[in-house]
Design an enzyme around this catalytic site. Structure first.
Site, PDB file in Angstrom:
ATOM      1  N   HIS A  98      88.620  52.963 -29.826  1.00 38.17           N
ATOM      2  CA  HIS A  98      88.826  51.811 -30.554  1.00 38.17           C
ATOM      3  C   HIS A  98      90.154  52.217 -31.900  1.00 38.17           C
ATOM      4  CE1 HIS A  98      84.261  50.789 -30.254  1.00 38.17           C
ATOM      5  NE2 HIS A  98      85.137  50.044 -29.435  1.00 38.17           N
TER       6      HIS A  98
ATOM      7  N   LYS B 197      72.236  40.650 -29.895  1.00 36.56           N
ATOM      8  CA  LYS B 197      72.412  41.994 -29.051  1.00 36.56           C
ATOM      9  C   LYS B 197      71.502  42.944 -30.205  1.00 36.56           C
ATOM     10  CE  LYS B 197      77.040  42.456 -27.359  1.00 36.56           C
ATOM     11  NZ  LYS B 197      78.342  43.107 -27.509  1.00 36.56           N
TER      12      LYS B 197
ATOM     13  N   ARG C  29      89.832  49.794 -20.427  1.00 37.02           N
ATOM     14  CA  ARG C  29      89.613  51.084 -19.605  1.00 37.02           C
ATOM     15  C   ARG C  29      89.682  51.067 -18.236  1.00 37.02           C
ATOM     16  NH1 ARG C  29      84.518  51.096 -23.358  1.00 37.02           N
ATOM     17  NH2 ARG C  29      84.791  49.141 -22.807  1.00 37.02           N
TER      18      ARG C  29
ATOM     19  N   SER D 208      81.127  52.957 -26.374  1.00 36.98           N
ATOM     20  CA  SER D 208      80.191  52.992 -27.452  1.00 36.98           C
ATOM     21  C   SER D 208      78.642  53.023 -26.659  1.00 36.98           C
ATOM     22  CB  SER D 208      80.221  51.768 -28.426  1.00 36.98           C
ATOM     23  OG  SER D 208      81.446  51.627 -29.272  1.00 36.98           O
TER      24      SER D 208
HETATM   25  P1  ADP Z   1      82.123  44.871 -27.113  1.00 37.39           P
HETATM   26  O1  ADP Z   1      81.403  46.077 -26.153  1.00 37.39           O
HETATM   27  O2  ADP Z   1      81.232  44.039 -27.907  1.00 37.39           O
HETATM   28  O3  ADP Z   1      83.092  44.224 -26.292  1.00 37.39           O
HETATM   29  P2  ADP Z   1      83.254  47.219 -28.340  1.00 37.39           P
HETATM   30  O4  ADP Z   1      83.013  47.552 -29.720  1.00 37.39           O
HETATM   31  O5  ADP Z   1      82.535  48.026 -27.329  1.00 37.39           O
HETATM   32  O6  ADP Z   1      82.908  45.643 -28.104  1.00 37.39           O
HETATM   33  O7  ADP Z   1      84.787  47.124 -27.961  1.00 37.39           O
HETATM   34  C1  ADP Z   1      85.728  46.131 -28.633  1.00 37.39           C
HETATM   35  C2  ADP Z   1      86.897  46.489 -27.673  1.00 37.39           C
HETATM   36  O8  ADP Z   1      87.423  47.864 -27.646  1.00 37.39           O
HETATM   37  C3  ADP Z   1      86.823  45.928 -26.255  1.00 37.39           C
HETATM   38  O9  ADP Z   1      88.005  45.425 -25.997  1.00 37.39           O
HETATM   39  C4  ADP Z   1      86.896  47.394 -25.552  1.00 37.39           C
HETATM   40  O10 ADP Z   1      87.599  47.022 -24.256  1.00 37.39           O
HETATM   41  C5  ADP Z   1      87.770  48.185 -26.575  1.00 37.39           C
HETATM   42  N1  ADP Z   1      87.401  49.454 -26.343  1.00 37.39           N
HETATM   43  C6  ADP Z   1      86.106  49.981 -26.315  1.00 37.39           C
HETATM   44  N2  ADP Z   1      86.273  51.645 -26.018  1.00 37.39           N
HETATM   45  C7  ADP Z   1      87.461  51.728 -25.881  1.00 37.39           C
HETATM   46  C8  ADP Z   1      88.221  53.005 -25.373  1.00 37.39           C
HETATM   47  N3  ADP Z   1      87.589  54.005 -25.352  1.00 37.39           N
HETATM   48  N4  ADP Z   1      89.418  52.863 -25.342  1.00 37.39           N
HETATM   49  C9  ADP Z   1      90.158  51.579 -25.462  1.00 37.39           C
HETATM   50  N5  ADP Z   1      89.516  50.500 -25.777  1.00 37.39           N
HETATM   51  C10 ADP Z   1      88.330  50.480 -25.675  1.00 37.39           C
END
Ligand code: ADP
Length: 163
Positions: free
Chosen positions: A17, A41, A90, A127
């Site tokens: 992130h 959630k 990703r 995550s």
């Molecule tokens: P959710 O799972 O509720 O969509 P997340 O907090 O997991 O939200 O992720 C928010 C954003 O960050 C999403 O667009 C996701 O694609 C992006 N994201 C999550 N992990 C990564 C990563 N390792 N690299 C790049 N972008 C990521």
């Protein structure tokens, strides 16, 4: 200089992130990180903690602000004057989901979405998997900031006096 929105659950915020947020800031100038409160959630960290961990992980970055939000993302984007949403991609499943969301948001209010490919070294980090490893007591320090790593340790094995 333009302001864009990086929304997500951030449960918890990871180095993947942070990489997307830093790159979005380099391209657009200003980033508003929006931590979602979605009551349907089930989270590892509660809403206040997810916001705090994002704030502390991103502290000291000019042009990066963290806010909690509830409700429709497009309304929040309008209220806060952002020009677009930036999401990280990703793999194929992200693309399918994000493309659908992007079309929906654009048809709701005209809100645009910019998709940035994840950095190669973070392309398999999520995550969800991180929470699973953390719950089982694994070392996740390579995937999170030091404040998040400490918060996970405290959650899995609370310091004496908080057990
Ligand atoms: P959710 O799972 O509720 O969509 P997340 O907090 O997991 O939200 O992720 C928010 C954003 O960050 C999403 O667009 C996701 O694609 C992006 N994201 C999550 N992990 C990564 C990563 N390792 N690299 C790049 N972008 C990521």
């Amino acid at each position: 200089m333009s302001k864009v929105l990086c929304p997500g659950s951030f449960d918890p915020i990871t180095v993947g992130h942070v990489d997307i947020i830093d790159r979005a800031r380099l391209i657009f100038g200003e980033v508003l990180v929006a931590v979602g409160r979605n009551s349907t959630k089930s989270y590892l960290f509660d809403f206040e903690t997810r916001v705090r961990l994002a704030e502390e992980s991103l502290a000291g970055r000019d042009g990066v602000e963290v806010a909690g939000f509830e409700g429709l993302l497009v309304e929040f984007a309008k209220e806060r004057g952002v020009i677009a949403v930036v999401k990280g991609l990703r793999f194929g499943a992200d693309f399918d989901y994000e493309l659908q969301m992007a079309h929906l948001n654009r048809s709701l209010t005209g809100l645009e979405t910019v998709l940035l490919p994840a950095a190669a070294q973070h392309a398999t980090l999520s995550s969800t998997m991180l929470r699973e490893v953390a719950r089982l007591g694994g070392d996740v320090s390579a995937y999170v900031t030091p404040v998040v790593n400490q918060a996970i340790k405290d959650l899995v094995a609370p310091p004496a006096g908080r057990r």
